[in-house]
Design a protein around this motif. Sequence first.
Motif, PDB file in Angstrom:
ATOM      1  N   ARG A  93      71.143  15.914  14.330  1.00 11.55           N
ATOM      2  CA  ARG A  93      70.262  17.072  14.154  1.00 11.55           C
ATOM      3  C   ARG A  93      68.837  16.619  14.476  1.00 11.55           C
ATOM      4  N   SER A  94      68.319  17.010  15.645  1.00  5.20           N
ATOM      5  CA  SER A  94      67.096  16.386  16.136  1.00  5.20           C
ATOM      6  C   SER A  94      66.300  17.339  17.017  1.00  5.20           C
ATOM      7  N   ALA A  95      65.039  16.951  17.247  1.00  8.63           N
ATOM      8  CA  ALA A  95      64.158  17.717  18.125  1.00  8.63           C
ATOM      9  C   ALA A  95      63.207  16.757  18.822  1.00  8.63           C
ATOM     10  N   LEU A  96      62.847  17.096  20.051  1.00 13.64           N
ATOM     11  CA  LEU A  96      61.859  16.357  20.835  1.00 13.64           C
ATOM     12  C   LEU A  96      60.607  17.217  20.943  1.00 13.64           C
ATOM     13  N   ILE A  97      59.469  16.684  20.478  1.00 12.60           N
ATOM     14  CA  ILE A  97      58.195  17.401  20.491  1.00 12.60           C
ATOM     15  C   ILE A  97      57.270  16.694  21.473  1.00 12.60           C
ATOM     16  N   VAL A  98      56.782  17.421  22.480  1.00  8.46           N
ATOM     17  CA  VAL A  98      55.938  16.841  23.521  1.00  8.46           C
ATOM     18  C   VAL A  98      54.549  17.457  23.437  1.00  8.46           C
ATOM     19  N   LEU A  99      53.529  16.617  23.210  1.00  6.52           N
ATOM     20  CA  LEU A  99      52.134  17.052  23.238  1.00  6.52           C
ATOM     21  C   LEU A  99      51.555  16.671  24.591  1.00  6.52           C
TER      22      LEU A  99
END
Length: 359
Positions: A223-229
Amino acid sequence: MGCRSEWVTIWASLLWLAHVQVQATATNLDAIPIVNARAIAMALIAGRQPESIQDRPHAPDRPPMPIPSPAAISPPWTIRVEVPLVQLLISVRDRSGAAVTGLKVEDFQVFENNRLQPIVAFESEVTPLHLVVLVDCSGSTRHGRQALLNATRRLLEALSPGHHVALYALAESQLVMLHRTSLDRQLIAQALERLPEPGGGTPLYDAIVLTYAQESPWLKLHRSALIVLTDGVDDRIRGGIRPSETEPRLLVRLARQYAAVVYVLQINPFTLVPEPAWMTRARRALEKVAVATGGQLFRAESWDVIERLYPELNRELAALYTIAYRPSIPLGDGRWRQIRVRINRPGLIVRHRAGYYAW
């Protein structure tokens, strides 16, 4: 593709993040040259881990996902079978945009190629996530290190407690590993102080590919997410000094193979109205990546006001349910399989990845 073979306990949900306390120690900067990214992307899509990534040692704070024992679950009986699973993260909102909480597994139906699939595991929206944060510190950001540092610090402070966080940066055409997975926000804050000075080309798509490669087991199976700034500008789009080998279409295909949801926090680098055509293309390319996973692209006018996006991001993360199902057609043919999720309640809006290639 979010698929794996393992012993599955029917009564077990995938609650590993809620029970496993991972304490990491801060490490020195680990700069990974961004090379052969397109070949790495193709290997990951086909379900292979590239040798250059396989040879990299895993940090001791990254244990394999535990499967709960029957004694820990205490069901009336246990049935175990070895099956391949497909995992989905599903965002559920009402028509006003508010996150819908309290749904149960019986509220969901999953269809693959229009065939109803048996759900074998379910996690509610309250289960913590494994979050991977990638900060664009390339030369195209047009901002100083302090602005990037402040924006990232505020993001980490805004994230709900309980999430595991890994931290990466793109700088000088390298992927810099700032911190492995940890629950300890103090350690993560210390690692953030080593954020590189902005500079170099912007192979952003390639950096995302290598981030997938480094975090592959976690982004694929958990259960995961990739956050790109980022400002969203890859040198491939603008014709800069270090264009990505990976084209946007291939990046979309790669993202669909993973269970992780992608969220892009884009800072507009220009105040021109209308924005340049190449900037529109760059934004739409990243938006397609996010939408392909069930995520979103959020826009801010500058790094100084980016924190206005964080409450909305938190609401998104709080609306994610996880479902694992056993596909009725065996995997291995490499063909595209469309996924559709139905909720047995009227008036709800559901977002999830559209499908995967069945390698």
